[in-house]
Scaffold this active site. Structure first.
Site, PDB file in Angstrom:
ATOM      1  CE  LYS A   1       1.054 -17.948  -2.452  1.00 26.73           C
ATOM      2  NZ  LYS A   1      -0.344 -18.990  -2.125  1.00 26.73           N
TER       3      LYS A   1
ATOM      4  CG  ASP B   1     -12.377  -5.811   6.781  1.00 30.72           C
ATOM      5  OD1 ASP B   1     -12.219  -5.501   7.420  1.00 30.72           O
ATOM      6  OD2 ASP B   1     -12.629  -5.724   5.303  1.00 30.72           O
TER       7      ASP B   1
ATOM      8  CE1 TYR C   1      -2.902  -3.023  -0.310  1.00 32.86           C
ATOM      9  CE2 TYR C   1      -3.717  -2.456   2.110  1.00 32.86           C
ATOM     10  CZ  TYR C   1      -4.332  -2.959   0.996  1.00 32.86           C
ATOM     11  OH  TYR C   1      -4.957  -4.164   1.185  1.00 32.86           O
TER      12      TYR C   1
END
Ligand code: NAD
Length: 356
Positions: free
Chosen positions: A191, A251, A142
């Site tokens: 990952k 979330d 981000y």
């Protein structure tokens, strides 16, 4: 002991839910012999109206002078037409950035009394779910370099996921410390089978783990973690992960436990200072009607007691009072089901404070 709290009520339901959290803190103060001093400051839409800026300098300096920050929510239709960098929500980014809050803590706690709100099969969540997602908040994709470029196949676009050892080490250390305060079990999600940044993440987390021999550390790929959260959420205690993976997984974990009005959060920077807020927004449709659920904000105040002030017994008392309130069958409108007793925002705060 005296604790100084900067209070940002904000907009919409913000002032109402904050009042109830203050009520609960005052009860904790009188019962356990602490003094909480509330310094009210402006941010968001109400700050724009009063000063022309969503995050006035005075607000920041008072926040910096306090032991922690309690935030309601900001924003609303009144300010929706302002340009992006002038909108109330910009205050949240400014606060995180200026206060150096690099870790976002999102607990997902399923109260057995509200298991109906959980979309999973009852046997998967029997006895409740209680996990904590620690998300890196100021690095990664981000905030990495981004842009567009021309390629042989047309326009391309890229966002770079860059993590430094220092960034990973500080979030890992914070997560290990959280695990020490809970069940001493930490799952680091990455990952590493594909991403170089994840391989660095994993190496640094392993290195930090040497300082926390009591914590059982495991690693999980993010695709598996997303699956395991809905297959067997009870296997998790603390999850630590990068900015983007944490955005998605927190979330998902929130959804496992149901209503948005119940979910607290904290943003921290190492040490004891933190900013505590419900995950929901300002719900302008409910503002001023005494119907909003104050529980997420009250549980955010409990997190403040635990993580900023080291008052675990007091935090347990607040969480216990919320459980008692729900067990007694009281419900605000958003979580109301047949046979339960409907309460407004103020009555909910009164009853929870009384139960401490
Ligand atoms: P929202 O979270 O405010 O509301 C989503 C839905 O949940 C609405 O139906 C609302 O009525 C309900 N809801 C939210 N909190 C509740 C509570 N405590 N009790 C009962 N019901 C509750 O999200 P939104 O509608 O997308 O955004 C409204 C405003 O809030 C926007 O201006 C948005 O930018 C802002 N916002 C602020 C924050 C923040 O301050 N941290 C976060 C998200 C959105």
């Amino acid at each position: 002991m005296e604790y100084k709290i900067a209070v940002i009520s904000g907009d919409g339901i913000g002032p109402e839910i904050i009042e109830e959290a203050k009520k609960v803190l005052l009860k904790v103060g009188s019962k356990f012999g602490h003094s909480f001093v509330f310094n009210h400051v402006l941010a968001g839409g109400c700050a724009i109206d009063a000063t022309g800026e969503c995050l006035p300098e005075k607000t920041l300096s008072i926040c910096c002078d306090c032991d922690s920050v309690l935030l309601g929510a900001v924003g609303g239709p009144k300010w929706d037409d302002l340009p992006g960098d002038k909108r109330p929500e910009k205050a949240l980014l400014g606060l995180r950035q200026e206060l150096g809050l690099y870790a976002n803590l999102r607990p997902a706690l399923l109260f057995p009394e509200l298991s109906d709100a959980c979309p999973l099969k009852p046997e998967l969540v029997e006895g409740g779910v209680d996990l904590l997602v620690v998300r890196e908040l100021t690095g990664g994709i981000y905030f990495g370099e981004k842009g567009q470029c021309e390629t042989e196949c047309g326009t391309g676009a890229y966002d770079v996921e860059l993590y430094t050892e220092k960034e990973v080490e500080r979030i890992a250390r914070l997560a290990f410390n959280m695990a020490m305060k809970r069940n001493k079990k930490l799952t680091s999600v990455d990952k590493a089978n594909v991403l170089e940044s994840s391989r660095l993440w994993r190496r640094v987390v392993n290195r930090v783990s040497e300082d926390f021999p009591e914590v059982e550390l495991s690693h999980m790929y993010v695709d598996n973690a997303a699956m395991q959260l809905v297959r067997d959420p009870k296997q998790f205690d603390v999850i630590v992960t990068s900015n983007m993976f944490g955005d998605i997984l927190s979330d998902e974990a929130g959804m496992v436990v149901g209503s948005i009005g119940l979910l607290p959060s904290a943003s921290m920077r190492g040490g004891s200072f933190g900013m505590y807020e419900p995950i929901h927004g300002s719900a302008p449709d409910l503002g001023g009607k005494d119907v909003a659920n104050p529980i997420a904000t009250i549980l955010s105040a409990a997190m403040m007691l635990r993580y900023s002030f080291g008052l675990s017994e007091e935090a347990d008392a607040v969480e216990g009072a919320v459980k008692e309130f729900l067990k007694a069958g009281y419900r605000t409108q958003d979580i109301m089901t047949e046979g339960m007793k409907l309460t407004g925002t103020r009555e909910a705060g009164d009853r929870i404070a009384d139960a401490i």
